[in-house]
Motif scaffolding. Structure first.
Motif, PDB file in Angstrom:
ATOM      1  N   GLY A   1       0.794  -1.224   0.000  1.00 23.28           N
ATOM      2  CA  GLY A   1       0.000   0.000   0.000  1.00 23.28           C
ATOM      3  C   GLY A   1       0.828   1.276   0.000  1.00 23.28           C
ATOM      4  O   GLY A   1       2.041   1.254  -0.265  1.00 23.28           O
ATOM      5  N   PRO A   2       0.195   2.402   0.295  1.00 18.25           N
ATOM      6  CA  PRO A   2       0.882   3.695   0.276  1.00 18.25           C
ATOM      7  C   PRO A   2       2.083   3.757   1.220  1.00 18.25           C
ATOM      8  O   PRO A   2       2.972   4.586   1.021  1.00 18.25           O
ATOM      9  N   ALA A   3       2.126   2.878   2.231  1.00 14.82           N
ATOM     10  CA  ALA A   3       3.237   2.918   3.191  1.00 14.82           C
ATOM     11  C   ALA A   3       4.574   2.693   2.502  1.00 14.82           C
ATOM     12  O   ALA A   3       5.581   3.316   2.881  1.00 14.82           O
ATOM     13  N   ILE A   4       4.625   1.832   1.493  1.00 13.84           N
ATOM     14  CA  ILE A   4       5.902   1.563   0.817  1.00 13.84           C
ATOM     15  C   ILE A   4       6.335   2.789   0.017  1.00 13.84           C
ATOM     16  O   ILE A   4       7.524   3.103  -0.078  1.00 13.84           O
ATOM     17  N   VAL A   5       5.377   3.511  -0.539  1.00 15.18           N
ATOM     18  CA  VAL A   5       5.701   4.739  -1.269  1.00 15.18           C
ATOM     19  C   VAL A   5       6.338   5.748  -0.313  1.00 15.18           C
ATOM     20  O   VAL A   5       7.385   6.337  -0.609  1.00 15.18           O
ATOM     21  N   ARG A   6       5.712   5.928   0.831  1.00 16.28           N
ATOM     22  CA  ARG A   6       6.237   6.890   1.803  1.00 16.28           C
ATOM     23  C   ARG A   6       7.603   6.465   2.339  1.00 16.28           C
ATOM     24  O   ARG A   6       8.493   7.303   2.546  1.00 16.28           O
ATOM     25  N   ALA A   7       7.789   5.159   2.536  1.00 20.86           N
ATOM     26  CA  ALA A   7       9.064   4.665   3.058  1.00 20.86           C
ATOM     27  C   ALA A   7      10.192   4.901   2.069  1.00 20.86           C
ATOM     28  O   ALA A   7      11.305   5.290   2.457  1.00 20.86           O
ATOM     29  N   VAL A   8       9.932   4.684   0.795  1.00 22.99           N
ATOM     30  CA  VAL A   8      10.961   4.875  -0.226  1.00 22.99           C
ATOM     31  C   VAL A   8      11.285   6.354  -0.384  1.00 22.99           C
ATOM     32  O   VAL A   8      12.458   6.751  -0.482  1.00 22.99           O
ATOM     33  N   ILE A   9      10.257   7.206  -0.394  1.00 18.77           N
ATOM     34  CA  ILE A   9      10.488   8.651  -0.510  1.00 18.77           C
ATOM     35  C   ILE A   9      11.266   9.162   0.697  1.00 18.77           C
ATOM     36  O   ILE A   9      12.155  10.017   0.564  1.00 18.77           O
ATOM     37  N   ALA A  10      10.969   8.634   1.885  1.00 12.48           N
ATOM     38  CA  ALA A  10      11.669   9.058   3.098  1.00 12.48           C
ATOM     39  C   ALA A  10      13.154   8.749   3.031  1.00 12.48           C
ATOM     40  O   ALA A  10      13.967   9.423   3.694  1.00 12.48           O
ATOM     41  N   ARG A  11      13.528   7.771   2.233  1.00 11.46           N
ATOM     42  CA  ARG A  11      14.944   7.425   2.061  1.00 11.46           C
ATOM     43  C   ARG A  11      15.634   8.301   1.016  1.00 11.46           C
ATOM     44  O   ARG A  11      16.822   8.113   0.743  1.00 11.46           O
ATOM     45  N   GLY A  12      14.906   9.209   0.414  1.00 10.07           N
ATOM     46  CA  GLY A  12      15.492  10.135  -0.546  1.00 10.07           C
ATOM     47  C   GLY A  12      15.382   9.718  -1.988  1.00 10.07           C
ATOM     48  O   GLY A  12      15.925  10.385  -2.873  1.00 10.07           O
ATOM     49  N   HIS A  13      14.666   8.632  -2.267  1.00 10.25           N
ATOM     50  CA  HIS A  13      14.514   8.153  -3.633  1.00 10.25           C
ATOM     51  C   HIS A  13      13.260   8.739  -4.277  1.00 10.25           C
ATOM     52  O   HIS A  13      12.301   9.112  -3.588  1.00 10.25           O
TER      53      HIS A  13
END
Length: 240
Positions: free
Chosen positions: A43-55
Motif C-alpha cells: 500500500g501507500p506505506a511503501i511509497v512513503r518509506a521509499v520517498i523518506a529514504r530520498g529516492h
C-alpha cells in the motif's frame, strides 16, 4: 531526466523491497518503479518509506477505468509525493483528461508539484499477433503506439510509456519535449525473459528514449549496485 535509469522494484513484500534498497549507499538516490505487486502488498506505506529514504518513486498502477473512477484514484495518487505515475491510453481521451485533473488536484491539495503523467501505449509484451488478433487493432504495433501517444498528448498527458523501438517515431510525430520512457530494456548480458520488444540501454538512448525502466537485470543481479551503474554507463555513453 535527472535519474534516467528507473529500477523496477518488483518484489512481493515491503521488507524485501527495502532490503534491496539497503544495498545502495545512503548517498546514492535512485528512481524506483513501484508496480502492482508491491503496491497491492504494502500500500501507500511503501511509497512513503521509499520517498523518506530520498529516492524518487514512479508509481506504475496503469489506471484504466471509467473517467470518474480514474479521476478519483489519481486525486489520491497526487497526494503521495510520487514523481511519475501511469494510466492506459486505451481508456480514451475523456479518461486521460480526467486522470490529469485528478492528479493535479490531489497534488495541489498537499502543496506538491503534480507528478508526471505517463500514458501506456502498447505493453512491451505485445507483439504483432496480439495486436491484430487479440486486440483486433489493424496495422503495426508502432503505428498503434504513435496513435495512442497523440491521443495522450492531446488529453494533457506529459509523456508515454513505450517500447524503445517506437520512441523515435513518437518523438518524430509529437516533438522531443513529449517524454518517452521505455521499459523492455535488456542489456546484452541479461536474459529477455517475457519481453517481446526489447532493446539494450545504449540502443534505447540512441533511439531517443528519455529514461529506461529496468527490473530483473538489476534486481536479480549478484551485485545490484554494479549492475545499475553498468547500465547507467551504457546509457550515458550515448548522451555525452
Amino acid at each position: 531526466m535527472k535519474r534516467p535509469v528507473i529500477i523496477a522494484l518488483d518484489f512481493p513484500t515491503e521488507q524485501r523491497a527495502l532490503a534491496f534498497l539497503d544495498q545502495f549507499p545512503a548517498e546514492m538516490a535512485v528512481t524506483v518503479k513501484i508496480g502492482m505487486e508491491l503496491f497491492y502488498a504494502a500500500g501507500p506505506a511503501i511509497v512513503r518509506a521509499v520517498i523518506a529514504r530520498g529516492h524518487d518513486v514512479f508509481l506504475d498502477l496503469k489506471l484504466h477505468d471509467i473517467p470518474n473512477t480514474v479521476e478519483a484514484g489519481m486525486r489520491v495518487i497526487g497526494q503521495l509525493g510520487v514523481r511519475y505515475t501511469t494510466v492506459h491510453a486505451a481508456g480514451g481521451h475523456v479518461m486521460l483528461a480526467a486522470a490529469k485533473r485528478g492528479l493535479v488536484a490531489g497534488a495541489q491539495a498537499q502543496g506538491l508539484p503534480a507528478p508526471t503523467l505517463l500514458a501506456i501505449t502498447q505493453l512491451t509484451s505485445t507483439n504483432q499477433q496480439i495486436l491484430n488478433v487479440d486486440q483486433q487493432i489493424p496495422g503495426t504495433v508502432a503505428a498503434s503506439a504513435v496513435h495512442y501517444a497523440q491521443v495522450a498528448q492531446a488529453s494533457g498527458c506529459d509523456g508515454v510509456i513505450c517500447s524503445a523501438q517506437e520512441v523515435g517515431a513518437i518523438h518524430a510525430a509529437l516533438g522531443p519535449a513529449f517524454v518517452g520512457i521505455t521499459p523492455g530494456i535488456r542489456p546484452s548480458w541479461a536474459q529477455a525473459n517475457d519481453q517481446q520488444r526489447i532493446m539494450t540501454p545504449a540502443a534505447a538512448a540512441k533511439a531517443g528514449s528519455n529514461g529506461l525502466v529496468v527490473g530483473r537485470p538489476i534486481t536479480q543481479a549478484a551485485d545490484p549496485v554494479a549492475a545499475y551503474q553498468r547500465i547507467l554507463t551504457e546509457w550515458s555513453g550515448q548522451h555525452e
